[in-house]
Design a protein around this motif. Sequence first.
Motif, PDB file in Angstrom:
ATOM      1  N   LYS A  39      16.231 -42.939 -21.052  1.00  0.00           N
ATOM      2  CA  LYS A  39      17.294 -43.912 -20.835  1.00  0.00           C
ATOM      3  C   LYS A  39      17.361 -44.966 -21.935  1.00  0.00           C
ATOM      4  CE  LYS A  39      17.049 -43.351 -15.800  1.00  0.00           C
ATOM      5  NZ  LYS A  39      16.809 -44.021 -14.490  1.00  0.00           N
ATOM      6  N   GLU A  40      16.216 -45.410 -22.412  1.00  0.00           N
ATOM      7  CA  GLU A  40      16.195 -46.459 -23.430  1.00  0.00           C
ATOM      8  C   GLU A  40      16.393 -45.854 -24.821  1.00  0.00           C
ATOM      9  OE1 GLU A  40      12.528 -48.473 -23.045  1.00  0.00           O
ATOM     10  OE2 GLU A  40      12.827 -49.016 -20.939  1.00  0.00           O
ATOM     11  N   PRO A  41      17.144 -46.521 -25.701  1.00  0.00           N
ATOM     12  CA  PRO A  41      17.389 -46.022 -27.061  1.00  0.00           C
ATOM     13  C   PRO A  41      16.101 -45.748 -27.844  1.00  0.00           C
ATOM     14  CG  PRO A  41      18.880 -47.822 -26.558  1.00  0.00           C
ATOM     15  CD  PRO A  41      17.906 -47.752 -25.429  1.00  0.00           C
ATOM     16  N   ARG A  42      15.138 -46.645 -27.714  1.00  0.00           N
ATOM     17  CA  ARG A  42      13.868 -46.465 -28.432  1.00  0.00           C
ATOM     18  C   ARG A  42      13.136 -45.231 -27.912  1.00  0.00           C
ATOM     19  NH1 ARG A  42       9.895 -48.617 -31.452  1.00  0.00           N
ATOM     20  NH2 ARG A  42       7.743 -48.386 -30.742  1.00  0.00           N
ATOM     21  N   GLN A  43      13.213 -45.025 -26.618  1.00  0.00           N
ATOM     22  CA  GLN A  43      12.571 -43.871 -26.003  1.00  0.00           C
ATOM     23  C   GLN A  43      13.205 -42.574 -26.504  1.00  0.00           C
ATOM     24  OE1 GLN A  43      13.107 -43.380 -21.715  1.00  0.00           O
ATOM     25  NE2 GLN A  43      10.901 -43.221 -21.475  1.00  0.00           N
ATOM     26  N   ILE A  44      14.510 -42.558 -26.640  1.00  0.00           N
ATOM     27  CA  ILE A  44      15.226 -41.383 -27.134  1.00  0.00           C
ATOM     28  C   ILE A  44      14.802 -41.056 -28.559  1.00  0.00           C
ATOM     29  CG2 ILE A  44      17.504 -40.503 -27.785  1.00  0.00           C
ATOM     30  CD1 ILE A  44      18.666 -42.094 -25.445  1.00  0.00           C
ATOM     31  N   ILE A  45      14.715 -42.075 -29.400  1.00  0.00           N
ATOM     32  CA  ILE A  45      14.344 -41.864 -30.806  1.00  0.00           C
ATOM     33  C   ILE A  45      12.919 -41.341 -30.930  1.00  0.00           C
ATOM     34  CG2 ILE A  45      13.923 -43.031 -33.009  1.00  0.00           C
ATOM     35  CD1 ILE A  45      16.227 -44.932 -32.305  1.00  0.00           C
ATOM     36  N   LEU A  46      11.997 -41.960 -30.215  1.00  0.00           N
ATOM     37  CA  LEU A  46      10.596 -41.557 -30.305  1.00  0.00           C
ATOM     38  C   LEU A  46      10.373 -40.137 -29.777  1.00  0.00           C
ATOM     39  CD1 LEU A  46       8.783 -44.847 -29.182  1.00  0.00           C
ATOM     40  CD2 LEU A  46       8.859 -43.859 -31.473  1.00  0.00           C
ATOM     41  N   LYS A  47      10.975 -39.828 -28.662  1.00  0.00           N
ATOM     42  CA  LYS A  47      10.803 -38.490 -28.093  1.00  0.00           C
ATOM     43  C   LYS A  47      11.471 -37.424 -28.956  1.00  0.00           C
ATOM     44  CE  LYS A  47      10.190 -39.468 -23.172  1.00  0.00           C
ATOM     45  NZ  LYS A  47      10.697 -39.189 -21.817  1.00  0.00           N
ATOM     46  N   ALA A  48      12.642 -37.744 -29.478  1.00  0.00           N
ATOM     47  CA  ALA A  48      13.349 -36.794 -30.335  1.00  0.00           C
ATOM     48  C   ALA A  48      12.532 -36.474 -31.578  1.00  0.00           C
ATOM     49  CB  ALA A  48      14.715 -37.358 -30.730  1.00  0.00           C
ATOM     50  N   LYS A  49      11.960 -37.483 -32.173  1.00  0.00           N
ATOM     51  CA  LYS A  49      11.127 -37.270 -33.363  1.00  0.00           C
ATOM     52  C   LYS A  49       9.897 -36.438 -33.022  1.00  0.00           C
ATOM     53  CE  LYS A  49       8.565 -39.647 -36.988  1.00  0.00           C
ATOM     54  NZ  LYS A  49       8.009 -40.926 -37.474  1.00  0.00           N
ATOM     55  N   ALA A  50       9.284 -36.718 -31.881  1.00  0.00           N
ATOM     56  CA  ALA A  50       8.093 -35.974 -31.467  1.00  0.00           C
ATOM     57  C   ALA A  50       8.415 -34.498 -31.243  1.00  0.00           C
ATOM     58  CB  ALA A  50       7.504 -36.589 -30.196  1.00  0.00           C
ATOM     59  N   ILE A  51       9.541 -34.223 -30.586  1.00  0.00           N
ATOM     60  CA  ILE A  51       9.958 -32.842 -30.337  1.00  0.00           C
ATOM     61  C   ILE A  51      10.259 -32.127 -31.649  1.00  0.00           C
ATOM     62  CG2 ILE A  51      11.782 -31.402 -29.346  1.00  0.00           C
ATOM     63  CD1 ILE A  51      11.996 -33.419 -27.066  1.00  0.00           C
ATOM     64  N   TYR A  52      10.950 -32.829 -32.538  1.00  0.00           N
ATOM     65  CA  TYR A  52      11.308 -32.232 -33.824  1.00  0.00           C
ATOM     66  C   TYR A  52      10.064 -31.852 -34.628  1.00  0.00           C
ATOM     67  CZ  TYR A  52      13.194 -31.776 -38.540  1.00  0.00           C
ATOM     68  OH  TYR A  52      13.509 -31.307 -39.789  1.00  0.00           O
ATOM     69  N   GLU A  53       9.105 -32.761 -34.693  1.00  0.00           N
ATOM     70  CA  GLU A  53       7.904 -32.517 -35.484  1.00  0.00           C
ATOM     71  C   GLU A  53       6.994 -31.466 -34.854  1.00  0.00           C
ATOM     72  OE1 GLU A  53       6.057 -36.288 -36.011  1.00  0.00           O
ATOM     73  OE2 GLU A  53       7.537 -36.984 -37.503  1.00  0.00           O
ATOM     74  N   LYS A  54       7.038 -31.345 -33.550  1.00  0.00           N
ATOM     75  CA  LYS A  54       6.145 -30.419 -32.859  1.00  0.00           C
ATOM     76  C   LYS A  54       6.718 -29.009 -32.730  1.00  0.00           C
ATOM     77  CE  LYS A  54       3.246 -30.082 -28.718  1.00  0.00           C
ATOM     78  NZ  LYS A  54       2.855 -30.727 -27.449  1.00  0.00           N
ATOM     79  N   PHE A  55       8.065 -28.916 -32.583  1.00  0.00           N
ATOM     80  CA  PHE A  55       8.658 -27.618 -32.282  1.00  0.00           C
ATOM     81  C   PHE A  55       9.715 -27.120 -33.277  1.00  0.00           C
ATOM     82  CE2 PHE A  55       7.575 -29.504 -28.108  1.00  0.00           C
ATOM     83  CZ  PHE A  55       6.717 -28.535 -27.619  1.00  0.00           C
ATOM     84  N   ILE A  56      10.370 -27.997 -34.022  1.00  0.00           N
ATOM     85  CA  ILE A  56      11.550 -27.608 -34.788  1.00  0.00           C
ATOM     86  C   ILE A  56      11.320 -27.471 -36.290  1.00  0.00           C
ATOM     87  CG2 ILE A  56      13.955 -28.163 -35.305  1.00  0.00           C
ATOM     88  CD1 ILE A  56      13.449 -27.500 -32.382  1.00  0.00           C
ATOM     89  N   GLN A  57      10.747 -28.478 -36.909  1.00  0.00           N
ATOM     90  CA  GLN A  57      10.648 -28.466 -38.368  1.00  0.00           C
ATOM     91  C   GLN A  57       9.828 -27.278 -38.869  1.00  0.00           C
ATOM     92  OE1 GLN A  57       8.729 -32.105 -39.570  1.00  0.00           O
ATOM     93  NE2 GLN A  57       6.703 -31.432 -38.938  1.00  0.00           N
ATOM     94  N   ASN A  58      10.059 -26.919 -40.123  1.00  0.00           N
ATOM     95  CA  ASN A  58       9.337 -25.793 -40.700  1.00  0.00           C
ATOM     96  C   ASN A  58       7.829 -26.036 -40.652  1.00  0.00           C
ATOM     97  OD1 ASN A  58      11.733 -24.483 -41.324  1.00  0.00           O
ATOM     98  ND2 ASN A  58      11.890 -25.451 -43.336  1.00  0.00           N
ATOM     99  N   ASP A  59       7.097 -25.003 -40.275  1.00  0.00           N
ATOM    100  CA  ASP A  59       5.633 -25.068 -40.149  1.00  0.00           C
ATOM    101  C   ASP A  59       5.187 -26.069 -39.087  1.00  0.00           C
ATOM    102  OD1 ASP A  59       5.299 -23.186 -42.211  1.00  0.00           O
ATOM    103  OD2 ASP A  59       5.471 -24.768 -43.732  1.00  0.00           O
ATOM    104  N   ALA A  60       6.021 -26.307 -38.095  1.00  0.00           N
ATOM    105  CA  ALA A  60       5.622 -27.166 -36.972  1.00  0.00           C
ATOM    106  C   ALA A  60       4.468 -26.510 -36.213  1.00  0.00           C
ATOM    107  CB  ALA A  60       6.802 -27.390 -36.033  1.00  0.00           C
TER     108      ALA A  60
END
Length: 235
Positions: free
Chosen positions: A126-147
């Motif tokens: 719900k909070e903007p900061r929460q969205i940014i932090l979680k999105a970055k965590a998901i991206y780095e863990k599951f999406i980016q190359n060699d995650a």
Amino acid sequence: METSLVFFPQLNMCESKEKTFFKLIHGSGKEEASKEAKIRAKEKRNRLSLLVQKPEFHEETHSNRPGHLAKETRVSPEEAARWGESFDKLLSHRDGLEAFTRFLKTEFSEENIEFWKACEDFKKSKEPRQIILKAKAIYEKFIQNDAPQEVNLDFHTKEIITKSITQPTLHTFDAAQSRVYQLMEQDSYTRFLKSDIYLDLIEGRPQRPTNLRRRSRSFTCSEFQDVKSDVAIWL
């Protein structure tokens, strides 16, 4: 005039130096031995500490305990049979989700269900900061190359996420989650219904121990201390 001769006892300077050197050598040796003993003791404590803190150690140890097996077999055969009606019914049931996750671990593809659960949790933010932090965590863990737990996505989907990750929204991972969902439904879910894990459940048999690979935890709790997760099962 008589001359008095005064004899001074000869000072053995060599002996004094030898004794001093001997003391220094032995004293240094004792100090070195003491340092080595302290280092060995510290290393032993560190090894024990790491062993206790490793989540995969607890995971493997607890999996062989009777209490763990009892937890796995609390599902009734009737309830387990309903999971075979659709993939949605399987994922919507807590024990079904747990059983399916166990199955994916045996196939070394648990990153798919972990990503799906991460997206489900992310959409509750719900909070903007929460969205940014979680999105970055998901991206780095599951999406980016060699995650660490990179999921299988097409180039176009990954590119869209990469471009939007600096200003993420609650729909940033919708396309990727849908792609992974379809992959699990059409592939892994079919094999799950034929697996020993599922057949044991619908026939009311005790769960057999499974050989799980060790999961590497790419993020620690401290890295997510600013994230107020609604369901933290994906961390």
